[in-house]
Enzyme design. Structure first.
Site: not given
Ligand code: PNS
Length: 164
Positions: A18, A42, A96
Protein backbone atom coordinates in the site's frame (compact mmCIF):
# COMPACT_ATOMS: atom_id res chain seq x y z
CA UNK A 1 -6.23 23.16 -11.45
CA UNK A 2 -5.12 20.77 -8.71
CA UNK A 3 -5.29 17.14 -9.83
CA UNK A 4 -6.53 15.16 -6.82
CA UNK A 5 -6.47 11.35 -6.56
CA UNK A 6 -7.98 9.06 -3.94
CA UNK A 7 -6.30 5.80 -2.90
CA UNK A 8 -9.14 3.88 -1.21
CA UNK A 9 -8.98 0.62 0.71
CA UNK A 10 -9.67 -1.24 3.92
CA UNK A 11 -6.03 -0.82 5.05
CA UNK A 12 -6.62 -3.41 7.78
CA UNK A 13 -3.70 -2.93 8.28
CA UNK A 14 -1.67 -0.84 5.82
CA UNK A 15 1.12 -2.90 4.19
CA UNK A 16 4.40 -2.02 2.46
CA UNK A 17 2.61 -2.66 -0.87
CA UNK A 18 0.00 0.00 0.00
CA UNK A 19 2.73 2.42 1.04
CA UNK A 20 4.52 1.91 -2.29
CA UNK A 21 1.31 2.68 -4.25
CA UNK A 22 0.63 5.76 -2.08
CA UNK A 23 4.16 7.13 -2.66
CA UNK A 24 4.01 6.56 -6.42
CA UNK A 25 0.56 8.21 -6.56
CA UNK A 26 1.76 11.22 -4.56
CA UNK A 27 4.58 11.69 -7.07
CA UNK A 28 2.06 11.77 -9.96
CA UNK A 29 -0.76 13.91 -8.51
CA UNK A 30 -0.93 17.32 -6.82
CA UNK A 31 -2.81 15.88 -3.85
CA UNK A 32 -3.52 12.32 -2.74
CA UNK A 33 -6.20 11.25 -0.25
CA UNK A 34 -5.61 7.89 1.40
CA UNK A 35 -9.16 6.90 2.27
CA UNK A 36 -10.01 4.18 4.77
CA UNK A 37 -13.33 2.65 3.73
CA UNK A 38 -15.27 -0.05 5.53
CA UNK A 39 -15.56 -3.13 3.31
CA UNK A 40 -18.69 -5.01 4.42
CA UNK A 41 -17.51 -8.23 2.76
CA UNK A 42 -14.44 -8.46 5.04
CA UNK A 43 -14.32 -9.15 8.80
CA UNK A 44 -12.36 -6.25 10.27
CA UNK A 45 -9.41 -6.67 12.64
CA UNK A 46 -8.78 -3.01 13.55
CA UNK A 47 -11.25 -0.15 14.19
CA UNK A 48 -11.22 2.44 11.40
CA UNK A 49 -9.72 5.14 13.68
CA UNK A 50 -6.75 2.85 14.48
CA UNK A 51 -6.18 2.15 10.77
CA UNK A 52 -6.11 5.91 10.08
CA UNK A 53 -3.71 6.42 12.98
CA UNK A 54 -1.33 3.68 11.74
CA UNK A 55 -1.36 5.08 8.19
CA UNK A 56 -0.48 8.57 9.48
CA UNK A 57 2.36 7.21 11.63
CA UNK A 58 3.64 5.08 8.74
CA UNK A 59 3.73 8.06 6.37
CA UNK A 60 5.67 10.14 8.93
CA UNK A 61 8.18 7.34 9.52
CA UNK A 62 8.83 6.62 5.82
CA UNK A 63 11.85 8.56 4.56
CA UNK A 64 11.23 10.50 1.35
CA UNK A 65 7.43 10.26 1.48
CA UNK A 66 5.92 13.31 -0.32
CA UNK A 67 3.97 15.74 1.89
CA UNK A 68 0.91 16.13 -0.39
CA UNK A 69 -0.93 13.22 1.26
CA UNK A 70 -4.12 13.49 3.33
CA UNK A 71 -5.44 10.54 5.37
CA UNK A 72 -9.19 10.29 5.95
CA UNK A 73 -11.98 7.77 6.45
CA UNK A 74 -15.40 7.41 4.86
CA UNK A 75 -18.23 5.40 6.34
CA UNK A 76 -21.39 7.06 5.03
CA UNK A 77 -22.38 6.82 1.38
CA UNK A 78 -20.52 5.92 -1.77
CA UNK A 79 -16.82 6.20 -2.40
CA UNK A 80 -17.58 8.48 -5.37
CA UNK A 81 -19.50 10.82 -2.99
CA UNK A 82 -16.22 11.40 -1.16
CA UNK A 83 -14.49 12.04 -4.52
CA UNK A 84 -17.14 14.63 -5.42
CA UNK A 85 -16.85 16.27 -1.99
CA UNK A 86 -13.06 16.78 -2.26
CA UNK A 87 -12.93 17.39 -6.05
CA UNK A 88 -11.09 14.17 -6.91
CA UNK A 89 -11.53 12.76 -10.42
CA UNK A 90 -9.29 9.71 -10.14
CA UNK A 91 -9.06 6.60 -7.96
CA UNK A 92 -5.77 4.69 -7.75
CA UNK A 93 -5.88 0.96 -7.02
CA UNK A 94 -2.84 -1.26 -6.41
CA UNK A 95 -2.87 -4.41 -8.51
CA UNK A 96 -0.86 -7.52 -7.62
CA UNK A 97 -2.27 -10.04 -10.10
CA UNK A 98 -5.01 -10.83 -12.62
CA UNK A 99 -7.20 -11.80 -9.66
CA UNK A 100 -7.08 -8.17 -8.46
CA UNK A 101 -7.95 -6.94 -11.97
CA UNK A 102 -11.01 -9.23 -12.07
CA UNK A 103 -12.09 -8.09 -8.56
CA UNK A 104 -11.64 -4.39 -9.34
CA UNK A 105 -13.09 -4.21 -12.87
CA UNK A 106 -16.83 -4.08 -11.98
CA UNK A 107 -16.09 -1.39 -9.35
CA UNK A 108 -14.12 0.66 -11.90
CA UNK A 109 -17.05 0.57 -14.32
CA UNK A 110 -19.61 1.28 -11.58
CA UNK A 111 -17.67 4.27 -10.20
CA UNK A 112 -17.26 5.70 -13.72
CA UNK A 113 -20.94 5.14 -14.46
CA UNK A 114 -22.09 6.66 -11.14
CA UNK A 115 -19.99 9.82 -11.17
CA UNK A 116 -17.50 9.85 -14.05
CA UNK A 117 -14.66 9.00 -11.66
CA UNK A 118 -11.84 7.19 -13.49
CA UNK A 119 -9.61 4.48 -11.96
CA UNK A 120 -5.91 3.92 -12.58
CA UNK A 121 -4.39 0.50 -11.83
CA UNK A 122 -0.90 0.74 -10.40
CA UNK A 123 1.56 -2.12 -10.01
CA UNK A 124 3.58 -1.89 -6.82
CA UNK A 125 7.16 -3.11 -6.52
CA UNK A 126 7.05 -6.86 -7.45
CA UNK A 127 8.69 -7.62 -4.09
CA UNK A 128 5.32 -6.88 -2.50
CA UNK A 129 3.25 -9.00 -4.92
CA UNK A 130 2.46 -11.67 -2.31
CA UNK A 131 1.61 -9.21 0.47
CA UNK A 132 -2.01 -8.55 1.39
CA UNK A 133 -3.65 -7.25 4.56
CA UNK A 134 -5.59 -10.51 4.78
CA UNK A 135 -2.40 -12.62 4.86
CA UNK A 136 -0.70 -10.18 7.24
CA UNK A 137 -3.65 -10.52 9.64
CA UNK A 138 -3.48 -14.30 9.37
CA UNK A 139 0.30 -14.50 9.91
CA UNK A 140 0.10 -12.06 12.85
CA UNK A 141 -2.83 -13.89 14.45
CA UNK A 142 -0.89 -17.18 14.26
CA UNK A 143 2.16 -15.63 15.92
CA UNK A 144 4.32 -15.14 12.76
CA UNK A 145 6.71 -12.26 12.09
CA UNK A 146 5.11 -9.65 9.79
CA UNK A 147 7.83 -6.99 10.08
CA UNK A 148 8.95 -7.59 6.46
CA UNK A 149 5.49 -6.85 5.10
CA UNK A 150 4.18 -3.85 7.03
CA UNK A 151 5.53 -0.42 8.04
CA UNK A 152 7.30 -0.29 11.44
CA UNK A 153 4.38 1.37 13.33
CA UNK A 154 2.06 -1.49 12.28
CA UNK A 155 4.64 -4.09 13.23
CA UNK A 156 5.07 -2.47 16.67
CA UNK A 157 1.29 -2.20 17.14
CA UNK A 158 0.70 -5.88 16.25
CA UNK A 159 3.57 -7.03 18.48
CA UNK A 160 2.17 -4.99 21.40
CA UNK A 161 -1.33 -6.40 20.81
CA UNK A 162 0.12 -9.94 20.73
CA UNK A 163 1.89 -9.46 24.06
CA UNK A 164 -1.10 -7.76 25.73
O1 PNS B 1 -8.85 -2.85 0.45
P1 PNS B 1 -10.15 -3.35 -0.12
O2 PNS B 1 -10.97 -4.06 0.94
O3 PNS B 1 -9.96 -4.19 -1.34
O4 PNS B 1 -10.97 -2.04 -0.56
C1 PNS B 1 -12.22 -2.17 -1.17
C2 PNS B 1 -12.95 -0.83 -1.22
C3 PNS B 1 -13.12 -0.30 0.19
C4 PNS B 1 -12.15 0.15 -2.04
C5 PNS B 1 -14.33 -1.13 -1.85
O5 PNS B 1 -15.03 -2.00 -0.99
C6 PNS B 1 -15.14 0.13 -2.13
O6 PNS B 1 -14.89 0.80 -3.10
N1 PNS B 1 -16.09 0.45 -1.24
C7 PNS B 1 -16.92 1.62 -1.42
C8 PNS B 1 -18.39 1.28 -1.58
C9 PNS B 1 -18.99 1.86 -2.85
O7 PNS B 1 -18.91 3.01 -3.14
N2 PNS B 1 -19.61 0.93 -3.65
C10 PNS B 1 -20.29 1.25 -4.89
C11 PNS B 1 -19.45 1.41 -6.13
S1 PNS B 1 -18.32 0.13 -6.49
Amino acid sequence: MNKIAVVPGSFDPITLGHLDVIRRSAELFDEVHVLVVHNPSKAAMLPIAERVNLIKKSLVETPGMPDNIIVASWSVGLLVDYCTEVGASVLVKGIRSQIDVAYETPMVLMNRSLAGVETIFMLPDPGHAHVSSTLVRQVAELGGDVSGYVPAPVSRFLEKARLA
